[in-house]
Scaffold this active site. Structure first.
Site, PDB file in Angstrom:
ATOM      1  N   ARG A  19       0.835  -1.199   0.000  1.00 43.66           N
ATOM      2  CA  ARG A  19       0.000   0.000   0.000  1.00 43.66           C
ATOM      3  C   ARG A  19       0.873   1.253   0.000  1.00 43.66           C
ATOM      4  NH1 ARG A  19      -2.823   2.307   5.477  1.00 43.66           N
ATOM      5  NH2 ARG A  19      -4.102   3.884   4.474  1.00 43.66           N
ATOM      6  N   TYR A  24       4.241   4.585   3.221  1.00 39.50           N
ATOM      7  CA  TYR A  24       4.258   3.654   4.360  1.00 39.50           C
ATOM      8  C   TYR A  24       5.446   2.699   4.367  1.00 39.50           C
ATOM      9  CZ  TYR A  24      -0.459   5.450   4.984  1.00 39.50           C
ATOM     10  OH  TYR A  24      -1.526   6.285   5.187  1.00 39.50           O
ATOM     11  N   ALA A  78      -7.229   5.092   9.586  1.00 37.86           N
ATOM     12  CA  ALA A  78      -8.131   6.231   9.366  1.00 37.86           C
ATOM     13  C   ALA A  78      -9.142   6.413  10.497  1.00 37.86           C
ATOM     14  CB  ALA A  78      -8.855   6.060   8.033  1.00 37.86           C
ATOM     15  N   GLU A  99      -0.113   5.662  20.811  1.00 34.76           N
ATOM     16  CA  GLU A  99      -0.687   5.861  19.465  1.00 34.76           C
ATOM     17  C   GLU A  99       0.464   5.987  18.476  1.00 34.76           C
ATOM     18  OE1 GLU A  99      -3.094   9.405  19.221  1.00 34.76           O
ATOM     19  OE2 GLU A  99      -3.168   9.351  17.019  1.00 34.76           O
TER      20      GLU A  99
HETATM   21  C1  DQA Z   1      -1.773   6.056   9.416  1.00 34.69           C
HETATM   22  C2  DQA Z   1      -2.190   7.472   9.009  1.00 34.69           C
HETATM   23  C3  DQA Z   1      -3.684   7.548   8.761  1.00 34.69           C
HETATM   24  O1  DQA Z   1      -4.052   8.873   8.398  1.00 34.69           O
HETATM   25  C4  DQA Z   1      -4.063   6.609   7.636  1.00 34.69           C
HETATM   26  O2  DQA Z   1      -5.463   6.635   7.445  1.00 34.69           O
HETATM   27  C5  DQA Z   1      -3.570   5.236   7.866  1.00 34.69           C
HETATM   28  C6  DQA Z   1      -2.235   5.031   8.394  1.00 34.69           C
HETATM   29  C7  DQA Z   1      -0.242   5.918   9.538  1.00 34.69           C
HETATM   30  O3  DQA Z   1       0.185   4.909  10.089  1.00 34.69           O
HETATM   31  O4  DQA Z   1       0.503   6.783   9.085  1.00 34.69           O
HETATM   32  O5  DQA Z   1      -4.242   4.259   7.523  1.00 34.69           O
HETATM   33  O6  DQA Z   1      -2.348   5.749  10.681  1.00 34.69           O
END
Ligand code: DQA
Length: 146
Positions: A19, A24, A78, A99
């Site tokens: 993805r 990422y 998200a 987090e």
């Molecule tokens: C995320 C950032 C979020 O905005 C996004 O929707 C994700 C991944 C991150 O790990 O950077 O799914 O949490």
């Protein structure tokens, strides 16, 4: 008894590795889960890893953690930006929670810059790639040792 961390990865994180790798990176979810397990082992902590694309399943996993986990490391994907219900679950179980966001959400779209979790989290790690999960484990281990 060995203390345990609940690791939660939210929607679309099952696609890690394929993805949007420019955002990422190339590590897969399996890589993340083994990285967290290894980091936790250094502090004699166990890990229960859960990934779900469904808000209710994430809430159920958080509730279950109250029975047998000492802390939570969560990347809610998200749902970070939308879910009061996940926030309430974390407040409800009152476990120290880290987090984690792989990307630097503050350098992205405006809608990613609000988190429903950050003000109740024990720590927030953003933009460190998957290494952020390791930092989260280290921080949680320090908090549990206090
Ligand atoms: C995320 C950032 C979020 O905005 C996004 O929707 C994700 C991944 C991150 O790990 O950077 O799914 O949490």
């Amino acid at each position: 008894m060995t203390a345990r961390i609940l690791l939660v990865n939210g929607p679309n994180l099952n696609l890690l590795g394929t993805r949007e790798p420019e955002i990422y990176g190339s590590a897969t979810l399996a890589d993340v889960e083994s990285l967290v397990t290894r980091a936790a082992r250094d502090f004699s902590l166990e890990v229960r890893a859960v990934q779900s694309n469904h808000e209710g399943e994430i809430i159920d996993a958080i509730h279950a953690a109250r029975e047998d986990c000492a802390a939570i490391v969560i990347n809610p994907g998200a749902f970070t930006h939308t879910s009061i219900a996940i926030r309430d679950a974390i407040s409800g179980v009152a476990l120290p929670t880290a987090e984690v966001h792989i990307s630097n959400v503050h350098a992205r779209e405006a809608f990613r810059q609000h988190s429903y979790l950050s003000d109740i989290a024990a720590c927030v790690i953003v933009g460190c790639g998957v290494q952020g999960y390791e930092f989260a484990v280290r921080r949680i281990a320090s908090l549990l040792a206090e």
